[in-house]
Design an enzyme around this catalytic site. Structure first.
Site, PDB file in Angstrom:
ATOM      1  N   LYS A  71      51.365  36.759  50.783  1.00  0.00           N
ATOM      2  CA  LYS A  71      51.980  37.173  49.518  1.00  0.00           C
ATOM      3  C   LYS A  71      53.040  38.236  49.795  1.00  0.00           C
ATOM      4  CE  LYS A  71      50.922  39.635  45.170  1.00  0.00           C
ATOM      5  NZ  LYS A  71      49.871  40.131  44.246  1.00  0.00           N
ATOM      6  N   ASP A  82      55.529  45.056  42.364  1.00  0.00           N
ATOM      7  CA  ASP A  82      54.865  44.378  41.252  1.00  0.00           C
ATOM      8  C   ASP A  82      54.763  45.311  40.046  1.00  0.00           C
ATOM      9  OD1 ASP A  82      53.354  42.795  39.596  1.00  0.00           O
ATOM     10  OD2 ASP A  82      51.512  42.928  40.799  1.00  0.00           O
ATOM     11  N   LYS A  97      52.118  46.849  33.949  1.00  0.00           N
ATOM     12  CA  LYS A  97      51.073  47.733  34.455  1.00  0.00           C
ATOM     13  C   LYS A  97      51.186  49.108  33.803  1.00  0.00           C
ATOM     14  CE  LYS A  97      50.509  45.671  39.058  1.00  0.00           C
ATOM     15  NZ  LYS A  97      49.114  45.232  38.850  1.00  0.00           N
ATOM     16  N   ASP A 127      52.630  45.513  47.661  1.00  0.00           N
ATOM     17  CA  ASP A 127      52.167  44.192  47.232  1.00  0.00           C
ATOM     18  C   ASP A 127      52.688  43.068  48.138  1.00  0.00           C
ATOM     19  OD1 ASP A 127      50.437  42.923  45.540  1.00  0.00           O
ATOM     20  OD2 ASP A 127      51.908  42.576  43.943  1.00  0.00           O
ATOM     21  N   ASP A 140      51.129  39.489  35.163  1.00  0.00           N
ATOM     22  CA  ASP A 140      50.686  40.336  36.266  1.00  0.00           C
ATOM     23  C   ASP A 140      49.821  39.550  37.260  1.00  0.00           C
ATOM     24  OD1 ASP A 140      50.515  42.602  37.751  1.00  0.00           O
ATOM     25  OD2 ASP A 140      49.080  43.642  36.445  1.00  0.00           O
ATOM     26  N   GLU A 144      50.774  37.328  39.181  1.00  0.00           N
ATOM     27  CA  GLU A 144      51.959  36.676  39.764  1.00  0.00           C
ATOM     28  C   GLU A 144      51.759  36.234  41.210  1.00  0.00           C
ATOM     29  OE1 GLU A 144      51.416  39.817  40.009  1.00  0.00           O
ATOM     30  OE2 GLU A 144      51.987  40.176  42.083  1.00  0.00           O
ATOM     31  N   ARG A 188      49.288  34.720  42.716  1.00  0.00           N
ATOM     32  CA  ARG A 188      48.772  33.353  42.862  1.00  0.00           C
ATOM     33  C   ARG A 188      49.854  32.327  42.572  1.00  0.00           C
ATOM     34  NH1 ARG A 188      44.264  34.551  38.449  1.00  0.00           N
ATOM     35  NH2 ARG A 188      44.752  36.634  39.248  1.00  0.00           N
TER      36      ARG A 188
END
Ligand code: BES
Ligand code: MN
Ligand code: ZN
Length: 502
Positions: A265, A270, A277, A288, A347, A349, A351
């Site tokens: 990833k 993020d 968030k 991230d 959020d 995101e 996956r």
């Protein structure tokens, strides 16, 4: 960096001489006995009085006041001889190198055989030593006007051992490659989001590819559109930074089969998108891309050691931002696999990016998949900050990854995946899947979502949201990025055995 020598004698001049000391060494013998004699029985006396500690990972410095040609002796506590493990030796060397570099010493001589036991042989000890040196002394160069660059580094390590010189050298080199590559990953993660965009990551991958002659492919936004990577593109939609799908190929076998796909990833920052968030949760989200960093670090080790394996590394990379163009909850997107996804939470995101990454890895011939991602806060709630969450659709592949993690000392624990989890991920009135079935056990839903894209390909998922960074320093590194799973991925690839009945 390393020089291996067979003859250790006291007429040699050394800034620092290092010996391992076990609990039983309270009555000193052998090499330590010789030091004791030279120092007129001081070692025995100080051990007895507790001023030299044999406690595991404790380091004691002793000045020899001109009585020995070695100016200082460092005693590295190893605890009970029968309890010594590879992991303890690695951490003990970590403590040692932290102490020595704090003392601004550039050259150390290590009596390797004083660390060896029946369970941990000379090659294990030298691997641990080679790995601990870069890990323990790692620093991230900060941006202060007065920089934190250390004035002095350890530049010369002389290793004395009676064991086969070439093999000891080889183990040191392997360990050193493992440690250095972990540090590379740490730096990628520690870099602020404005200095580590998807473009920066692609450039880094190109450099790595050049150095180790990997085949490199960087997909641009237009390529992704042509290939229908709607899931990754959705995440990128609100960003002014172009997305990149980064592919590195290493072919260590004659033919391109039994290919291992490593998918990381690569969300460079993020914000959460419209499911934004909270102000406290957003800080730290430069990390991230820890999964991407782990994959790139593992590729560095693979490039150094060139195992007889085939590996394709795939990194979907973008940041997750808000703007008038950004994707929104209730949107429906079509992934590269053709599966449609109802967005319930922008959020979730990671996956989405990984869905297209996994599909693309398969298209590049991956027959086995391991994905690594800072995927969920849920895994931190479940397992804390020092255990990586694992999931799998194949027992044998999971066993192989777990075995690797035992060797590297990077803990992981498997989470279950049931039919009920699959049902929840597939529940949507408008699409094949939804990206956020709920907060209850959501680390598992994230993994289950990725499993939908692995399909029948043996797959292991590693959620490093808790382990990619740490708030406190430890034996093998400072606070900040840890380089989690770099070493485990590499060890897994090195020892990988294809599975007959997938
Ligand atoms: N990048 C985060 C996960 C994360 C959280 C990493 C804390 C490191 C530290 C991920 O994209 C995320 O936001 N996950 C959500 C999923 C939720 C919306 C289902 C989470 O864990 O809250
Ligand atoms: Mn997120
Ligand atoms: Zn994320």
């Amino acid at each position: 960096m390393f020089q291996v020598k067979n003859e250790l004698n006291f007429s040699q001049e050394h800034e620092a001489l290092v010996v391992g000391i076990f609990d039983a060494n309270k009555k000193v013998e052998g090499f330590i006995g010789e030091i004791d004699t030279l120092l007129e029985g001081q070692v025995t006396k100080l051990l007895k009085e507790g001023d030299i500690s044999s406690q595991s990972k404790k380091v004691t410095k002793l000045h020899t006041l001109g009585k020995s040609s070695a100016k200082r002796v460092y005693f590295v506590g190893l605890g009970k001889k029968e309890n010594l493990s590879f992991e303890t030796v690695r951490e003990a060397f970590g403590s040692l190198f932290k102490t020595v570099s704090g003392d601004k010493i550039e050259e150390v001589a290590i009596a390797l055989d004083t660390f060896v036991t029946d369970q941990v042989d000379g090659f294990d000890v030298s691997h641990a030593l080679g790995e601990a040196l870069p890990l323990a002394t790692y620093t991230f160069p900060d941006y202060k006007q007065k920089s934190n660059e250390p004035e002095k580094n350890i530049t010369n390590v002389i290793v004395f051992s009676d064991t086969d010189k070439e093999e000891i050298e080889a183990s040191l080199t392997v360990g050193y490659a493992y440690g250095n590559a972990t540090n590379s990953a740490r730096t990628l993660v520690n870099l602020p989001g404005n200095m580590m965009t998807a473009t920066d990551m692609a450039n880094y991958a190109l450099e790595l590819g050049n150095k180790y002659s990997f085949e490199v492919e960087i997909l641009e936004k237009e390529d992704m559109e042509k290939l229908g990577m709607g899931a990754l593109l959705a995440v990128n939609k609100g960003s002014v930074e172009p997305p990149k799908m980064i592919v590195l190929k290493y072919q260590g076998k004659e033919t391109w089969n039994d290919v291992i796909g490593l998918v990381g990833k690569g969300i460079t920052f993020d914000t959460g998108g419209y499911s934004i968030k909270p102000k406290d949760g957003i800080v730290g989200m430069k990390a991230d891309m820890g999964g991407a960093a782990a994959v790139l670090g593992a590729m560095e080790i693979i490039g150094e050691l060139r195992p007889e394996q085939n590996v394709v590394a795939v990194i979907p990379s973008t940041d997750n931002m808000v703007s008038g163009d950004a994707f929104k909850p209730d949107d429906v997107v079509t992934s590269m696999s053709g599966k449609t996804i109802e967005i319930l939470n922008t959020d979730a995101e990671g996956r989405l990016a990984l869905a297209d990454g996994v599909t693309y890895a398969k298209q590049h011939g991956a027959e086995y998949l391991v994905d690594v991602a800072t995927l969920t806060g849920g895994v931190i709630v479940a397992l804390g900050n020092d255990i990586t969450g694992a999931m799998a659709n194949n027992e044998t592949l999971f066993e192989q990854v777990l075995e690797a993690s035992h060797e590297t000392g990077e803990a992981m624990w498997r989470l279950p995946m049931t039919e009920n989890h699959k049902k929840r991920v597939r529940k949507s009135n408008v699409a094949d899947l939804n990206n956020s079935p709920g907060r209850d056990g959501h680390a598992i839903f994230a993994g289950t979502f990725i499993a939908e894209f692995a399909e029948d390909t043996p797959w292991v998922h590693l959620d490093i949201a808790g382990t990619a960074t740490t708030t406190s320093q430890y034996e093998l590194g400072p606070a900040g990025a840890t380089g989690a799973m770099v070493r485990t991925l590499a060890a897994f690839v090195e020892r990988f055995e294809p599975i007959n009945n997938k």
